[in-house]
Motif scaffolding. Structure first.
Motif, short mmCIF file in Angstrom:
data_model
loop_
_atom_site.label_atom_id
_atom_site.label_comp_id
_atom_site.label_asym_id
_atom_site.label_seq_id
_atom_site.Cartn_x
_atom_site.Cartn_y
_atom_site.Cartn_z
N ASP A 138 19.86 23.37 7.66
CA ASP A 138 20.97 24.23 8.44
C ASP A 138 22.17 24.50 7.71
N THR A 139 22.43 25.66 7.48
CA THR A 139 23.41 25.90 6.70
C THR A 139 24.67 26.17 7.80
N GLY A 140 24.36 26.37 8.96
CA GLY A 140 25.62 26.64 9.88
C GLY A 140 25.96 28.01 10.12
N LYS A 141 25.18 28.87 9.18
CA LYS A 141 25.65 30.40 9.22
C LYS A 141 24.27 31.15 9.60
N GLU A 142 23.49 30.42 10.20
CA GLU A 142 22.23 31.22 10.50
C GLU A 142 22.39 32.16 11.68
N LEU A 143 21.37 33.13 11.85
CA LEU A 143 21.42 34.01 13.04
C LEU A 143 21.11 33.21 13.95
N PRO A 144 21.60 33.60 15.26
CA PRO A 144 21.34 33.02 16.54
C PRO A 144 19.93 33.07 16.94
N GLU A 145 19.35 34.14 16.29
CA GLU A 145 17.83 34.41 16.74
C GLU A 145 17.08 33.36 16.12
N VAL A 146 17.66 32.89 14.95
CA VAL A 146 16.84 31.71 14.26
C VAL A 146 16.73 30.64 15.07
N TYR A 147 17.99 30.09 15.61
CA TYR A 147 17.82 28.85 16.34
C TYR A 147 16.97 29.03 17.59
N GLU A 148 16.90 29.98 18.02
CA GLU A 148 15.91 30.48 19.36
C GLU A 148 14.85 30.41 19.04
N MET A 208 0.97 -1.00 -0.05
CA MET A 208 0.07 0.17 0.08
C MET A 208 0.97 1.47 0.15
N THR A 209 0.53 2.31 -0.84
CA THR A 209 1.39 3.40 -0.98
C THR A 209 1.17 4.44 0.52
N THR A 210 2.23 4.66 1.00
CA THR A 210 2.00 5.64 1.95
C THR A 210 2.36 7.09 1.49
N THR A 211 1.78 7.92 2.42
CA THR A 211 2.04 9.52 1.97
C THR A 211 2.59 10.37 3.39
N ARG A 212 3.79 10.75 3.07
CA ARG A 212 4.47 11.76 3.88
C ARG A 212 4.09 13.13 3.76
N HIS A 213 3.89 14.06 4.82
CA HIS A 213 3.74 15.31 4.72
C HIS A 213 4.92 16.12 5.37
N VAL A 214 5.40 16.81 4.52
CA VAL A 214 6.77 17.55 5.13
C VAL A 214 6.43 19.27 5.02
N LEU A 215 7.18 19.45 6.03
CA LEU A 215 6.91 21.43 5.86
C LEU A 215 8.25 21.85 6.36
N GLY A 216 8.84 22.52 5.39
CA GLY A 216 10.36 23.27 5.73
C GLY A 216 10.23 24.56 6.40
N LEU A 217 10.96 24.81 7.49
CA LEU A 217 10.92 26.05 8.09
C LEU A 217 12.19 26.53 8.07
N SER A 218 12.04 28.10 7.73
CA SER A 218 13.34 28.72 7.71
C SER A 218 13.85 29.44 8.94
N GLY A 219 12.86 29.40 10.03
CA GLY A 219 13.21 30.10 11.14
C GLY A 219 12.60 31.71 10.95
N GLY A 220 11.85 31.73 9.83
CA GLY A 220 11.17 33.05 9.33
C GLY A 220 9.59 33.05 9.79
N ARG A 221 9.08 34.21 9.41
CA ARG A 221 7.66 34.48 9.87
C ARG A 221 6.63 33.36 9.23
N ASP A 222 6.71 33.38 7.84
CA ASP A 222 5.54 32.76 7.24
C ASP A 222 5.67 31.16 7.46
N SER A 223 6.62 30.42 7.36
CA SER A 223 6.88 29.21 7.64
C SER A 223 6.43 28.77 8.93
N ALA A 224 6.73 29.53 9.78
CA ALA A 224 6.62 29.30 11.36
C ALA A 224 4.75 29.47 11.48
N ALA A 225 4.23 30.32 10.64
CA ALA A 225 2.68 30.64 10.83
C ALA A 225 2.15 29.66 10.08
N LEU A 226 2.56 28.89 9.13
CA LEU A 226 2.15 27.87 8.37
C LEU A 226 2.30 26.56 9.23
#
Length: 277
Positions: free
Chosen positions: A38-48, A1-19
């Motif tokens: 994670d690029t390893g070069k993100e703003l500290p506020e993003v991780y928080e 039986m075919t399974t379905t995965r639902h994924v949502l990418g977060l950037s640490g930004g406003r819109d993806s968090a709201a979604l």
């Protein structure tokens, strides 16, 4: 039986968090897997902010770390900085890890539905374009007619609020993102001086290797950080901000809290969707 995965990418930004909040509230029956590349070069506020979002969602956000970091790809591109003309950072540090992650699901015969936070007021933006038959893209905000004020309402209603970096910057992403406005570089020097110095080192190395690009269009960060130049940038920003506020007065239904740097500079259409959503 075919399974379905639902994924949502977060950037640490406003819109993806709201979604992510929207999907949890409106579609609790869907088991969504949340991920952050994670690029390893993100703003500290993003991780928080991502940590706070995990608390609200009640589940971990998967970190997709690229197997080769920014310094590896910089060397591969002959020390040329990424730019609006050559967005190798997005391609190698954001899209490549995502495609590698979902490939095993697709090869196993699963269907993957990716939810992307493009708003109803963003007609000019396109989501990730999949060429895989079983990798499907959905735009819930478009379907529900949710615009930028609607996104802010979702975040405030949840108690999460906006990421702290919105106090001085218009989007998430790497500390040295070339889509930053000059006023954002000035503020980066104040908010995160170590990150500003790192960006200067990358730029100096790139120029020495013949890169035609600097981080900020038309001038180096060494020139930009000069006190007189910083004052000029601040003054220009205040003038632009005043003009933008005047334009907003024509629409009393739109709260002033929705005015951000993209409104002031008109840069939203140019920014990387994958990084800044």
């Amino acid at each position: 039986m075919t399974t379905t995965r639902h994924v949502l990418g977060l950037s640490g930004g406003r819109d993806s968090a709201a979604l992510a909040i929207f999907m949890r509230q409106r579609h609790p029956e869907i088991e969504v897997e949340y991920f952050f590349t994670d690029t390893g070069k993100e703003l500290p506020e993003v991780y928080e902010y991502l940590t706070r979002l995990e608390g609200y969602l009640g589940k971990p956000i998967l970190r997709l770390n690229p197997d080769r970091d920014f310094d590896y790809w910089l060397k591969s591109y002959k020390s040329y900085l990424p730019s609006a003309q050559s967005r190798w950072c997005t391609r190698q540090l954001k899209l490549r890890p995502f495609e590698k992650w979902v490939r095993e699901f697709l090869e196993a015969g699963e269907t993957v539905i990716s939810y992307v936070a493009i708003r109803s007021d963003e007609e000019y933006r396109e989501g990730y374009q999949s060429n895989k038959e079983k990798l499907l893209v959905r735009l819930p905000f478009k379907d529900a007619s949710i615009d930028k004020p609607g996104v802010i309402e979702i975040l405030e209603g949840s108690g999460l609020g906006l990421p702290d970096y919105y106090k001085w910057r218009s989007r998430s992403g790497c500390t040295f993102c070339f889509f930053q406005q000059k006023i954002e570089w000035v503020r980066l020097k104040t908010e995160h001086p170590d990150a500003f110095e790192e960006a200067k080192r990358y730029e100096k190395n790139a120029i020495e290797h013949g890169s035609p690009f600097t981080w900020s269009q038309g001038e180096s960060l060494t020139d930009l950080e000069q006190p007189e130049r910083q004052e000029q940038i601040k003054l220009d920003h205040e003038k632009r901000l005043a003009r933008a506020r005047t334009r907003l007065q024509a629409n009393p239904l739109r709260p002033d809290t929705t005015l951000d740097l993209d409104d002031v500079y008109g840069g939203a259409a140019k920014a990387c969707l994958t990084c800044h959503k």
